[in-house]
Design an enzyme around this catalytic site. Sequence first.
Site, mmCIF file in Angstrom:
data_model
loop_
_atom_site.group_PDB
_atom_site.id
_atom_site.type_symbol
_atom_site.label_atom_id
_atom_site.label_comp_id
_atom_site.label_asym_id
_atom_site.label_seq_id
_atom_site.Cartn_x
_atom_site.Cartn_y
_atom_site.Cartn_z
ATOM 1 C CE LYS A 198 51.432 71.870 50.589
ATOM 2 N NZ LYS A 198 50.550 70.466 51.074
ATOM 3 C CB CYS A 252 50.182 67.044 46.873
ATOM 4 S SG CYS A 252 48.463 67.327 47.355
HETATM 5 N N1 SAJ Z 1 52.430 56.149 47.729
HETATM 6 C C1 SAJ Z 1 52.847 54.676 46.946
HETATM 7 N N2 SAJ Z 1 54.234 54.088 47.776
HETATM 8 C C2 SAJ Z 1 54.145 54.373 49.474
HETATM 9 C C3 SAJ Z 1 52.956 55.639 49.404
HETATM 10 C C4 SAJ Z 1 52.473 56.414 48.722
HETATM 11 O O1 SAJ Z 1 53.353 54.442 46.049
HETATM 12 O O2 SAJ Z 1 54.468 53.910 50.657
HETATM 13 C C5 SAJ Z 1 51.743 56.619 46.325
HETATM 14 C C6 SAJ Z 1 50.110 56.775 46.440
HETATM 15 O O3 SAJ Z 1 49.606 55.236 46.395
HETATM 16 C C7 SAJ Z 1 49.914 57.660 45.832
HETATM 17 C C8 SAJ Z 1 50.950 59.098 46.068
HETATM 18 O O4 SAJ Z 1 52.123 57.838 46.220
HETATM 19 O O5 SAJ Z 1 49.753 57.112 44.202
HETATM 20 C C9 SAJ Z 1 50.752 59.582 46.721
HETATM 21 O O6 SAJ Z 1 49.617 59.224 48.150
HETATM 22 P P1 SAJ Z 1 49.911 59.762 49.655
HETATM 23 O O7 SAJ Z 1 49.394 58.834 50.720
HETATM 24 O O8 SAJ Z 1 51.319 59.812 50.263
HETATM 25 O O9 SAJ Z 1 49.839 61.463 49.740
HETATM 26 P P2 SAJ Z 1 48.996 62.430 49.223
HETATM 27 O O10 SAJ Z 1 49.145 62.565 47.591
HETATM 28 O O11 SAJ Z 1 47.088 61.841 49.098
HETATM 29 O O12 SAJ Z 1 49.198 63.191 50.614
HETATM 30 C C10 SAJ Z 1 50.007 64.080 50.624
HETATM 31 C C11 SAJ Z 1 49.984 64.034 51.622
HETATM 32 N N3 SAJ Z 1 51.921 64.491 51.942
HETATM 33 C C12 SAJ Z 1 52.950 64.030 53.156
HETATM 34 O O13 SAJ Z 1 52.484 63.251 53.185
HETATM 35 C C13 SAJ Z 1 53.817 64.737 52.924
HETATM 36 C C14 SAJ Z 1 49.335 65.607 52.596
HETATM 37 O O14 SAJ Z 1 49.984 64.993 54.087
HETATM 38 C C15 SAJ Z 1 49.547 66.939 51.459
HETATM 39 O O15 SAJ Z 1 49.077 67.320 52.782
HETATM 40 C C16 SAJ Z 1 48.705 66.370 50.603
HETATM 41 O O16 SAJ Z 1 50.016 65.568 50.181
HETATM 42 C C17 SAJ Z 1 49.718 67.529 50.181
HETATM 43 O O17 SAJ Z 1 47.358 68.035 49.406
HETATM 44 O O18 SAJ Z 1 49.802 68.076 49.757
#
Ligand code: SAJ
Length: 403
Positions: A198, A252
């Site tokens: 995880k 996360c």
């Molecule tokens: N972000 C970027 N660039 C990107 C993608 C995201 O800057 O290309 C930023 C987003 O704006 C945000 C942060 O990263 O601030 C995180 O956003 P996210 O959409 O990537 O992820 P979370 O935090 O909403 O959800 C993540 C997911 N993990 C993965 O994709 C490996 C989700 O599947 C998990 O269940 C979740 O964390 C969790 O609860 O652990």
Amino acid sequence: MVNVIGLGYIGLPTALMFAAHGIETIGTDVNEQLIATLNSGNTTFDEDGMYDLFKEAISNNITFTTKYVNTNTYVVAVPTPYDKFTKKVNPCFVIEAVKEIINICENETIIIIESTVAPGTIDKYIRPIIKSENVKTIHLAHAPERIIPGQMIYELKNNSRTIGVDDKTVGEKVKSLYSSFCLGDIVVTDIKIAEMTKVIENTYRDINIAFANELAKICRFENLDVYEIIRIANMHPRVNILQPGPGVGGHCISVDPWFLVGDYPGLANIILAARKINDSMPVFVLERANEIMKEKNMKNVDKVGLYGLTYKENVDDVRESPTLQLLEAMQKHLAIGLKVYDPFIKKNLVPNQFYDLDTFLDNVDFVIIMVAHNEIKENMDKLIGKVVLDTKNICNLPGTYKL
Ligand code: SAJ
């Protein structure tokens, strides 16, 4: 029957899924207000498909209560608060929940922990509690969630899952419980592997976002278009670079990698570097904004507005959000008067916060887009005539500044 403990972002949709798929389900939360809201027929947050799922669960007699109930299967989805100074997660609520369960559960109970925990937490904090119970047999499982806010209901159903257990028979029971609604593969493994898997999934994403952010900095130095470079590079069949942005927020991705840095100092080098790069982005935005203000001969911070307070688009969660990180960094520079607006945030969280897009825009000349909410994408014309710094690459108006 399954008793889901903790009805937040993960516990509530999970409880609703079980109930909607014919499992007798009781949802428990200590928050009386939250239970009252659910019992009055309302959900406590919004996600695509949530309300329909809620209605199905209600018609299958899901019950919401503040009490733990006597049964033999529990799913623990309580928060694991994070201390941003020590970079450690506090498992106190998981510990409390397990203690309560032990008091009330039947013999041969399975306690499934869904809350994200640092690798080793279950051995260190939860097993000793279970061992102290000498009347009942209790089995532990770790079934970390993987759903992404914004697509929770879809992903709950379709993502594959990991189930960590000590014993195969228990593993099969837990797998069959989740198979009631989960269409993805369910892998049964041991608890420590489930914990580590995880955390490294989120760490992998953090590192890849950090790479995109570092590229943005290099391209800014060279005055090159990072988005065009990423677009072209991604046409290579084995390259898939993520998007740069104003930072990484949420509970996360910006949190879990620190568990590895904390537990393996000296080994977790890329992981630490990635965290530092992502954490540096709000200040990079601030520096970029300062440059633009100089170029435009703008002196008044009062006329600058941040669009977006949440950690990402179209959600109402502000935990560790880049905008909050930026505001915190700014306070150190005593820059007061900056305006802030987010269509998803109706409560007052920061000074100079607005609750309506038009009023916000009337009060600012320079807009920094921090979050790519649909609202602003659908109202780009309202930014005509403003100076715009678009950290999410969503605005095509001429003269828009990018990261
Ligand atoms: N972000 C970027 N660039 C990107 C993608 C995201 O800057 O290309 C930023 C987003 O704006 C945000 C942060 O990263 O601030 C995180 O956003 P996210 O959409 O990537 O992820 P979370 O935090 O909403 O959800 C993540 C997911 N993990 C993965 O994709 C490996 C989700 O599947 C998990 O269940 C979740 O964390 C969790 O609860 O652990």
